[in-house]
Design a protein around this motif. Structure first.
Motif, short mmCIF file in Angstrom:
data_model
loop_
_atom_site.label_atom_id
_atom_site.label_comp_id
_atom_site.label_asym_id
_atom_site.label_seq_id
_atom_site.Cartn_x
_atom_site.Cartn_y
_atom_site.Cartn_z
N UNK A 28 0.84 -1.06 0.11
CA UNK A 28 0.17 -0.03 -0.11
C UNK A 28 0.93 1.34 0.04
N UNK A 29 1.48 1.42 -1.14
CA UNK A 29 2.72 2.47 -1.40
C UNK A 29 1.75 3.87 -1.64
N UNK A 30 1.85 4.82 -0.76
CA UNK A 30 1.33 5.96 -0.87
C UNK A 30 1.90 6.79 -2.16
N UNK A 31 0.76 7.67 -2.55
CA UNK A 31 1.29 8.44 -3.96
C UNK A 31 2.32 9.48 -3.50
N UNK A 32 3.18 9.93 -4.42
CA UNK A 32 4.42 10.93 -4.10
C UNK A 32 3.74 12.37 -3.72
N UNK A 33 4.11 13.01 -2.65
CA UNK A 33 3.42 14.28 -2.37
C UNK A 33 3.20 15.33 -3.57
N UNK A 34 4.54 15.15 -4.33
CA UNK A 34 4.18 16.41 -5.31
C UNK A 34 3.34 15.89 -6.61
#
Length: 294
Positions: A28-34
């Motif tokens: 469950x890898x979070x999306x990059x903040x940018x």
């Protein structure tokens, strides 16, 4: 869910979704903040755009899409630009109309306008017969060379454009008529065959000299009035030069025979009344600069 109940991948240290397939766990890898920031910005921009610009399609009872706070319309902008261009061209066209053809060719700015205008009109009205750039075709004169049946000066080209060639409805049209020597029974087929050899000879092609000798008095009696005693033509009456090996329909023996037998009397429209005076002047300047003007 408490941290103790979360399934953490021991290798990457990332929480899993709890899904497994063939022993492989889905992280469950979070999306990059940018990426998230960019996404939020596009949503905000879309909302602002929908407020100020026409964006929402027509809904029942509206009849059209929303106009937005700016009341922007590409259609209105294009219409305004077209009107502005038309007004500018009308002003330049008036200057072109009041100038002589010679003044147009010596005024660089006016000449460029005339060439651009003339090229556009030529492409729409003349290129169908004379080809793009005036290269010509069988039965249609090339306008980019220095061979003219009539007058290749600026004034002469304008006159031809205005009145056409063999245009029955224009009393001032350029007119010439070659007899159908065979079809009308003026000459026998033998005499036409000899004349064909004569034309081949004067145009520098291989010919039967006995036939040329027989045809010489026939040519002088029947053809020299228009083509000249030396067969070099007469532009005042549109009679082509037979000695320059430049052919409108072709210079082979069979084509020459057919020309003498049936005659060739092509027509060109009179553009006066179809095009305005400024347009005719512009086309005359364009044709004159194709390379064949005098």
């Amino acid at each position: 869910m408490s941290t103790e109940n979360k399934d953490i991948d021991t290798i990457s240290g990332t929480e899993t979704t709890g899904h497994t397939w063939d022993g492989i766990k889905e992280l469950n890898t979070p999306l990059p903040r940018w990426w998230l920031i960019t996404w939020y910005i596009t949503i905000i921009w879309a909302i602002i755009y929908m407020i100020f610009m026409p964006a929402i399609p027509a809904l029942p009872g509206m009849g059209t899409n929303t106009t937005g706070l700016r009341n922007h319309s590409d259609r209105d902008l294009v219409a305004a630009a077209v009107q502005e261009l038309k007004a500018e061209r009308e002003l330049q066209s008036q200057v072109l109309l009041n100038a002589t053809l010679q003044e147009i060719e010596t005024d660089r700015e006016l000449q460029q306008f005339a060439l651009a205008m003339g090229e556009s009109i030529f492409g729409d009205n003349c290129a169908t017969c004379h080809g793009a750039g005036g290269r010509g075709a069988v039965g249609y004169p090339a306008l980019a060379d220095d061979v003219w049946l009539w007058d290749g000066t600026l004034d002469g080209i304008e006159y031809t454009l205005r009145h056409g060639i063999r245009h029955e409805a224009d009393l001032d049209t350029r007119f010439s008529a070659m007899p159908s020597f065979g079809r009308d029974g003026i000459l026998s087929t033998e005499e036409i065959g000899d004349l064909t050899q004569y034309v081949l000879h004067v145009s520098g092609q291989e010919a039967d000299m006995a036939a040329v000798g027989r045809a010489t008095p026939v040519f002088e009696a029947q053809c020299s009035t228009c083509h000249g005693i030396n067969a070099q033509g007469d532009r005042s009456q549109g009679a082509p030069n037979l000695t320059d090996a430049e052919w409108l329909y072709g210079g082979s023996q069979s084509v020459i025979y057919d020309t003498i037998y049936n005659a060739r009397n092509s027509h060109m429209p009179a553009w006066q009344g179809r095009l305005d005076d400024a347009s005719i002047k512009a086309v005359a300047v364009y044709v004159h600069t194709l390379g064949g003007g005098e």
